[in-house]
Design a protein around this motif. Sequence first.
Motif, mmCIF file in Angstrom:
data_model
loop_
_atom_site.group_PDB
_atom_site.id
_atom_site.type_symbol
_atom_site.label_atom_id
_atom_site.label_comp_id
_atom_site.label_asym_id
_atom_site.label_seq_id
_atom_site.Cartn_x
_atom_site.Cartn_y
_atom_site.Cartn_z
ATOM 1 N N MET A 111 11.682 -9.920 14.727
ATOM 2 C CA MET A 111 12.877 -9.143 15.081
ATOM 3 C C MET A 111 12.583 -7.664 14.881
ATOM 4 N N LYS A 112 12.822 -6.904 15.893
ATOM 5 C CA LYS A 112 12.516 -5.480 15.867
ATOM 6 C C LYS A 112 13.740 -4.701 15.399
ATOM 7 N N LYS A 113 13.556 -3.786 14.449
ATOM 8 C CA LYS A 113 14.663 -2.988 13.936
ATOM 9 C C LYS A 113 14.307 -1.505 13.991
ATOM 10 N N ILE A 114 15.258 -0.677 14.385
ATOM 11 C CA ILE A 114 15.095 0.769 14.349
ATOM 12 C C ILE A 114 15.969 1.296 13.211
ATOM 13 N N VAL A 115 15.364 1.931 12.221
ATOM 14 C CA VAL A 115 16.073 2.405 11.035
ATOM 15 C C VAL A 115 16.200 3.916 11.101
ATOM 16 N N ALA A 116 17.420 4.423 10.995
ATOM 17 C CA ALA A 116 17.649 5.874 11.076
ATOM 18 C C ALA A 116 16.975 6.566 9.918
ATOM 19 N N THR B 263 13.264 14.427 13.448
ATOM 20 C CA THR B 263 12.892 13.018 13.330
ATOM 21 C C THR B 263 13.953 12.154 14.010
ATOM 22 N N VAL B 264 13.522 11.195 14.827
ATOM 23 C CA VAL B 264 14.452 10.349 15.558
ATOM 24 C C VAL B 264 14.658 9.015 14.867
ATOM 25 N N SER B 265 13.598 8.289 14.584
ATOM 26 C CA SER B 265 13.768 6.954 14.020
ATOM 27 C C SER B 265 12.490 6.462 13.390
ATOM 28 N N ALA B 266 12.639 5.430 12.533
ATOM 29 C CA ALA B 266 11.494 4.711 11.988
ATOM 30 C C ALA B 266 11.627 3.262 12.422
ATOM 31 N N GLU B 267 10.519 2.555 12.533
ATOM 32 C CA GLU B 267 10.516 1.235 13.127
ATOM 33 C C GLU B 267 10.051 0.174 12.139
ATOM 34 N N GLU B 268 10.792 -0.932 12.066
ATOM 35 C CA GLU B 268 10.439 -2.033 11.185
ATOM 36 C C GLU B 268 10.460 -3.342 11.962
ATOM 37 N N TYR B 269 9.845 -4.381 11.385
ATOM 38 C CA TYR B 269 9.773 -5.681 12.049
ATOM 39 C C TYR B 269 9.958 -6.778 11.015
ATOM 40 N N ASP B 270 10.844 -7.758 11.300
ATOM 41 C CA ASP B 270 11.054 -8.902 10.429
ATOM 42 C C ASP B 270 10.155 -10.050 10.874
ATOM 43 N N VAL B 271 9.287 -10.498 9.979
ATOM 44 C CA VAL B 271 8.309 -11.547 10.292
ATOM 45 C C VAL B 271 9.026 -12.870 10.574
ATOM 46 N N LYS B 272 8.569 -13.585 11.636
ATOM 47 C CA LYS B 272 9.119 -14.885 11.991
ATOM 48 C C LYS B 272 8.047 -15.955 11.789
ATOM 49 N N PRO C 265 7.292 -15.472 6.529
ATOM 50 C CA PRO C 265 8.540 -15.338 7.299
ATOM 51 C C PRO C 265 9.596 -14.584 6.502
ATOM 52 N N LYS C 266 10.414 -13.801 7.208
ATOM 53 C CA LYS C 266 11.491 -12.979 6.660
ATOM 54 C C LYS C 266 10.969 -11.750 5.919
ATOM 55 N N GLN C 267 9.636 -11.565 5.870
ATOM 56 C CA GLN C 267 9.076 -10.346 5.284
ATOM 57 C C GLN C 267 9.292 -9.191 6.259
ATOM 58 N N THR C 268 9.675 -8.036 5.749
ATOM 59 C CA THR C 268 9.903 -6.865 6.598
ATOM 60 C C THR C 268 8.670 -5.964 6.572
ATOM 61 N N LEU C 269 8.130 -5.686 7.764
ATOM 62 C CA LEU C 269 6.959 -4.826 7.889
ATOM 63 C C LEU C 269 7.359 -3.497 8.517
ATOM 64 N N ILE C 270 6.766 -2.428 8.007
ATOM 65 C CA ILE C 270 6.935 -1.108 8.622
ATOM 66 C C ILE C 270 5.917 -0.988 9.750
ATOM 67 N N ILE C 271 6.383 -0.707 10.955
ATOM 68 C CA ILE C 271 5.470 -0.504 12.084
ATOM 69 C C ILE C 271 5.019 0.950 12.122
ATOM 70 N N ASN C 272 5.970 1.843 12.073
ATOM 71 C CA ASN C 272 5.681 3.276 12.015
ATOM 72 C C ASN C 272 6.621 3.908 11.004
#
Length: 285
Positions: A1-6, A21-30, A62-69
Amino acid sequence: MKKIVASFATGMIIAGTAATTVSAEEYDVKNGDNLWNIANEYNTTVEHLVEVNELKTTTIQPKQTLIINKQAKMKYKVQKGDTLSVIANKYGVSVENLKEWNKLDSDLIIVGQNLTIEGATVSNDKPAETEEQPQAQPAVPTKKEQQPVTETKAPVQEQQATPASSKPAASQKAPEKASEQQSQQEKPQGQSFSVTATAYTASCNGCSGVTATGVDLNKDPNAKVIAVDPSVIPLGSKVYVEGYGYATAADTGGAIKGNKIDVHVPSKGEATNWGVRTVNVTIVE
Protein backbone atom coordinates in the motif's frame (compact mmCIF):
# COMPACT_ATOMS: atom_id res chain seq x y z
CA MET A 1 0.00 0.00 0.00
CA LYS A 2 1.46 3.29 -1.09
CA LYS A 3 1.17 6.28 1.26
CA ILE A 4 2.09 9.94 0.77
CA VAL A 5 2.93 11.59 4.11
CA ALA A 6 2.88 15.40 4.36
CA SER A 7 6.19 16.89 5.40
CA PHE A 8 6.53 18.78 8.71
CA ALA A 9 7.46 22.03 6.98
CA THR A 10 5.83 23.02 3.72
CA GLY A 11 8.31 25.78 2.99
CA MET A 12 11.99 26.26 3.71
CA ILE A 13 14.99 28.29 2.55
CA ILE A 14 17.80 25.96 1.46
CA ALA A 15 21.26 27.20 0.47
CA GLY A 16 19.92 30.72 0.05
CA THR A 17 17.28 29.75 -2.55
CA ALA A 18 13.54 29.12 -2.26
CA ALA A 19 12.64 25.42 -2.08
CA THR A 20 9.33 23.90 -0.98
CA THR A 21 9.00 20.32 0.25
CA VAL A 22 5.92 18.61 -1.19
CA SER A 23 5.71 15.11 0.26
CA ALA A 24 7.48 12.04 1.60
CA GLU A 25 6.63 8.54 0.43
CA GLU A 26 6.08 5.37 2.45
CA TYR A 27 4.98 1.81 1.65
CA ASP A 28 3.16 -0.78 3.80
CA VAL A 29 4.58 -4.28 3.21
CA LYS A 30 2.06 -6.93 2.08
CA ASN A 31 2.22 -10.73 2.03
CA GLY A 32 4.57 -11.92 -0.71
CA ASP A 33 6.50 -8.63 -0.93
CA ASN A 34 10.30 -8.49 -1.03
CA LEU A 35 12.78 -5.62 -1.34
CA TRP A 36 13.59 -6.47 -4.99
CA ASN A 37 9.96 -6.14 -6.13
CA ILE A 38 9.41 -2.96 -4.11
CA ALA A 39 12.64 -1.40 -5.45
CA ASN A 40 11.63 -2.17 -9.05
CA GLU A 41 8.10 -0.80 -8.52
CA TYR A 42 9.39 2.52 -7.19
CA ASN A 43 12.35 2.78 -9.60
CA THR A 44 14.96 2.64 -6.83
CA THR A 45 17.47 0.09 -5.48
CA VAL A 46 17.53 -2.46 -2.69
CA GLU A 47 20.60 -0.73 -1.25
CA HIS A 48 18.67 2.57 -1.06
CA LEU A 49 15.74 0.93 0.77
CA VAL A 50 18.10 -0.76 3.24
CA GLU A 51 19.93 2.52 3.89
CA VAL A 52 16.95 4.87 4.36
CA ASN A 53 15.13 2.35 6.57
CA GLU A 54 18.31 1.38 8.52
CA LEU A 55 17.61 -2.31 7.91
CA LYS A 56 20.05 -4.90 9.28
CA THR A 57 18.97 -7.54 6.71
CA THR A 58 16.93 -7.68 3.51
CA THR A 59 14.15 -9.61 5.28
CA ILE A 60 10.88 -7.66 5.64
CA GLN A 61 7.56 -8.51 7.32
CA PRO A 62 3.89 -7.89 6.35
CA LYS A 63 2.44 -4.63 7.76
CA GLN A 64 5.98 -3.22 8.11
CA THR A 65 6.17 0.40 6.92
CA LEU A 66 9.08 1.24 4.62
CA ILE A 67 10.29 4.71 3.68
CA ILE A 68 10.68 4.94 -0.10
CA ASN A 69 11.96 8.51 -0.21
CA LYS A 70 12.62 10.65 2.86
CA GLN A 71 11.91 13.64 0.67
CA ALA A 72 9.93 12.52 -2.36
CA LYS A 73 9.48 15.81 -4.16
CA MET A 74 10.60 19.43 -3.87
CA LYS A 75 9.70 22.61 -5.71
CA TYR A 76 12.67 24.81 -6.62
CA LYS A 77 12.44 28.39 -7.93
CA VAL A 78 15.16 29.24 -10.47
CA GLN A 79 17.49 32.04 -9.35
CA LYS A 80 19.76 34.39 -11.29
CA GLY A 81 22.85 32.53 -12.55
CA ASP A 82 21.29 29.05 -12.23
CA THR A 83 21.83 26.32 -14.82
CA LEU A 84 20.43 22.78 -14.82
CA SER A 85 23.92 21.50 -13.98
CA VAL A 86 24.27 23.81 -10.96
CA ILE A 87 20.85 22.80 -9.64
CA ALA A 88 21.51 19.09 -10.26
CA ASN A 89 24.81 19.21 -8.36
CA LYS A 90 23.23 21.15 -5.47
CA TYR A 91 20.49 18.56 -4.93
CA GLY A 92 22.38 15.37 -5.85
CA VAL A 93 20.42 14.51 -9.01
CA SER A 94 21.23 14.40 -12.74
CA VAL A 95 20.49 16.92 -15.48
CA GLU A 96 18.67 14.16 -17.39
CA ASN A 97 16.34 13.56 -14.43
CA LEU A 98 15.58 17.30 -14.07
CA LYS A 99 14.62 17.45 -17.74
CA GLU A 100 12.48 14.32 -17.45
CA TRP A 101 10.67 15.41 -14.25
CA ASN A 102 9.91 18.86 -15.71
CA LYS A 103 9.32 17.77 -19.35
CA LEU A 104 12.10 20.06 -20.66
CA ASP A 105 13.12 19.73 -24.33
CA SER A 106 16.35 21.71 -23.83
CA ASP A 107 18.69 22.91 -21.07
CA LEU A 108 17.22 26.45 -21.15
CA ILE A 109 15.64 27.68 -17.91
CA ILE A 110 14.49 31.16 -16.83
CA VAL A 111 14.61 33.12 -13.60
CA GLY A 112 11.44 32.56 -11.54
CA GLN A 113 10.64 29.22 -13.20
CA ASN A 114 9.51 26.47 -10.78
CA LEU A 115 11.23 23.09 -11.13
CA THR A 116 10.19 19.78 -9.55
CA ILE A 117 13.03 17.85 -7.87
CA GLU A 118 12.38 14.28 -6.75
CA GLY A 119 14.35 12.54 -3.99
CA ALA A 120 16.63 15.57 -3.53
CA THR A 121 19.55 15.71 -1.12
CA VAL A 122 20.83 19.19 -0.29
CA SER A 123 24.56 19.90 -0.50
CA ASN A 124 26.42 22.04 2.04
CA ASP A 125 27.59 24.57 -0.49
CA LYS A 126 27.95 28.22 0.43
CA PRO A 127 24.53 29.99 0.25
CA ALA A 128 23.89 31.66 -3.04
CA GLU A 129 22.47 35.15 -3.53
CA THR A 130 18.67 35.18 -3.57
CA GLU A 131 17.98 38.45 -5.35
CA GLU A 132 15.34 37.92 -8.04
CA GLN A 133 14.71 40.01 -11.14
CA PRO A 134 11.23 41.56 -11.63
CA GLN A 135 10.98 40.00 -15.11
CA ALA A 136 11.74 36.43 -16.16
CA GLN A 137 15.10 36.29 -17.92
CA PRO A 138 17.16 33.34 -19.20
CA ALA A 139 19.29 32.04 -16.36
CA VAL A 140 22.49 32.71 -18.32
CA PRO A 141 25.48 34.68 -16.90
CA THR A 142 26.54 37.83 -18.74
CA LYS A 143 29.78 37.94 -20.72
CA LYS A 144 31.57 39.53 -17.76
CA GLU A 145 30.42 36.69 -15.52
CA GLN A 146 31.32 33.99 -18.08
CA GLN A 147 34.99 34.97 -18.35
CA PRO A 148 36.05 33.94 -14.78
CA VAL A 149 33.83 30.84 -14.99
CA THR A 150 36.16 29.35 -17.63
CA GLU A 151 38.83 29.09 -14.91
CA THR A 152 36.59 27.18 -12.47
CA LYS A 153 35.19 23.66 -12.44
CA ALA A 154 31.68 24.82 -13.40
CA PRO A 155 30.34 22.64 -16.29
CA VAL A 156 30.86 24.55 -19.52
CA GLN A 157 28.58 22.14 -21.37
CA GLU A 158 25.43 23.43 -19.70
CA GLN A 159 26.29 27.06 -20.49
CA GLN A 160 26.87 26.23 -24.15
CA ALA A 161 23.45 24.61 -24.30
CA THR A 162 21.81 28.08 -24.04
CA PRO A 163 21.37 30.19 -27.22
CA ALA A 164 24.89 31.20 -28.31
CA SER A 165 25.97 34.02 -30.57
CA SER A 166 28.91 32.18 -32.19
CA LYS A 167 28.53 29.39 -34.77
CA PRO A 168 31.35 27.13 -33.35
CA ALA A 169 29.51 26.70 -30.01
CA ALA A 170 26.32 25.67 -31.81
CA SER A 171 28.19 23.18 -34.01
CA GLN A 172 29.83 21.55 -30.99
CA LYS A 173 26.46 21.08 -29.29
CA ALA A 174 24.67 19.76 -32.38
CA PRO A 175 26.08 16.17 -32.31
CA GLU A 176 25.29 15.80 -28.60
CA LYS A 177 21.76 17.13 -29.00
CA ALA A 178 21.14 14.85 -31.98
CA SER A 179 22.40 11.91 -29.94
CA GLU A 180 20.05 12.80 -27.05
CA GLN A 181 17.09 13.10 -29.42
CA GLN A 182 17.91 9.74 -31.01
CA SER A 183 18.17 8.14 -27.56
CA GLN A 184 14.81 9.61 -26.54
CA GLN A 185 13.18 8.27 -29.70
CA GLU A 186 14.41 4.75 -29.01
CA LYS A 187 11.99 2.91 -26.77
CA PRO A 188 13.43 -0.56 -26.16
CA GLN A 189 10.95 -3.25 -25.17
CA GLY A 190 11.65 -5.54 -22.22
CA GLN A 191 12.03 -5.69 -18.45
CA SER A 192 13.25 -2.34 -17.09
CA PHE A 193 14.60 -1.43 -13.66
CA SER A 194 16.84 1.12 -11.97
CA VAL A 195 20.53 0.45 -11.25
CA THR A 196 23.59 2.28 -9.95
CA ALA A 197 26.06 2.61 -12.85
CA THR A 198 29.82 3.23 -12.76
CA ALA A 199 32.32 3.00 -15.65
CA TYR A 200 35.58 1.19 -16.31
CA THR A 201 38.19 0.86 -19.05
CA ALA A 202 40.44 -2.00 -20.18
CA SER A 203 43.46 0.32 -20.53
CA CYS A 204 44.64 0.20 -16.92
CA ASN A 205 47.69 -1.21 -15.13
CA GLY A 206 47.21 -4.89 -14.36
CA CYS A 207 44.04 -5.21 -16.46
CA SER A 208 43.92 -8.12 -18.93
CA GLY A 209 41.35 -6.40 -21.11
CA VAL A 210 39.46 -9.68 -21.59
CA THR A 211 35.94 -9.96 -20.12
CA ALA A 212 34.46 -12.88 -18.16
CA THR A 213 32.87 -14.14 -21.39
CA GLY A 214 36.06 -13.77 -23.49
CA VAL A 215 35.51 -10.42 -25.21
CA ASP A 216 38.91 -8.79 -25.91
CA LEU A 217 38.36 -5.09 -25.16
CA ASN A 218 41.95 -4.25 -26.15
CA LYS A 219 41.18 -5.26 -29.73
CA ASP A 220 37.83 -3.46 -29.70
CA PRO A 221 38.09 -0.52 -27.26
CA ASN A 222 34.74 0.86 -28.47
CA ALA A 223 32.82 -2.33 -27.67
CA LYS A 224 29.54 -1.72 -25.85
CA VAL A 225 29.93 -4.06 -22.87
CA ILE A 226 28.69 -3.89 -19.29
CA ALA A 227 29.71 -5.83 -16.18
CA VAL A 228 26.75 -7.23 -14.23
CA ASP A 229 25.66 -9.43 -11.35
CA PRO A 230 24.56 -12.57 -13.29
CA SER A 231 21.84 -13.25 -10.71
CA VAL A 232 20.18 -9.97 -11.74
CA ILE A 233 21.15 -9.67 -15.44
CA PRO A 234 22.21 -12.99 -17.07
CA LEU A 235 25.53 -12.97 -18.93
CA GLY A 236 25.03 -12.68 -22.68
CA SER A 237 21.88 -10.56 -22.34
CA LYS A 238 21.31 -7.73 -24.77
CA VAL A 239 20.43 -4.61 -22.79
CA TYR A 240 19.68 -0.93 -23.26
CA VAL A 241 21.33 1.39 -20.71
CA GLU A 242 20.00 4.92 -20.29
CA GLY A 243 22.68 7.41 -21.36
CA TYR A 244 24.93 4.62 -22.77
CA GLY A 245 22.88 2.81 -25.40
CA TYR A 246 22.59 -0.82 -26.45
CA ALA A 247 25.19 -3.16 -24.96
CA THR A 248 25.93 -6.79 -24.07
CA ALA A 249 26.18 -8.12 -20.51
CA ALA A 250 29.56 -9.75 -21.04
CA ASP A 251 31.57 -9.13 -17.88
CA THR A 252 31.43 -9.40 -14.08
CA GLY A 253 33.20 -7.66 -11.20
CA GLY A 254 33.90 -8.23 -7.53
CA ALA A 255 32.07 -5.03 -6.55
CA ILE A 256 29.19 -5.52 -8.99
CA LYS A 257 26.49 -7.02 -6.79
CA GLY A 258 22.70 -6.60 -6.96
CA ASN A 259 21.34 -3.64 -8.90
CA LYS A 260 24.77 -2.36 -9.95
CA ILE A 261 26.47 -2.31 -13.35
CA ASP A 262 29.84 -1.16 -14.74
CA VAL A 263 29.80 0.24 -18.32
CA HIS A 264 32.90 -0.13 -20.51
CA VAL A 265 34.34 3.03 -22.08
CA PRO A 266 37.49 3.45 -24.23
CA SER A 267 39.51 5.72 -21.88
CA LYS A 268 40.12 6.59 -18.22
CA GLY A 269 38.97 10.15 -18.90
CA GLU A 270 35.57 8.94 -20.12
CA ALA A 271 35.28 6.64 -17.10
CA THR A 272 35.97 9.59 -14.79
CA ASN A 273 33.46 11.79 -16.62
CA TRP A 274 30.79 9.08 -16.28
CA GLY A 275 31.16 9.02 -12.47
CA VAL A 276 28.34 7.31 -10.54
CA ARG A 277 24.83 7.52 -11.95
CA THR A 278 21.39 6.06 -11.32
CA VAL A 279 20.02 4.90 -14.69
CA ASN A 280 17.32 2.63 -16.11
CA VAL A 281 18.34 -0.67 -17.72
CA THR A 282 16.08 -2.61 -20.10
CA ILE A 283 16.81 -6.29 -20.80
CA VAL A 284 15.99 -6.51 -24.50
CA GLU A 285 16.77 -10.20 -24.99
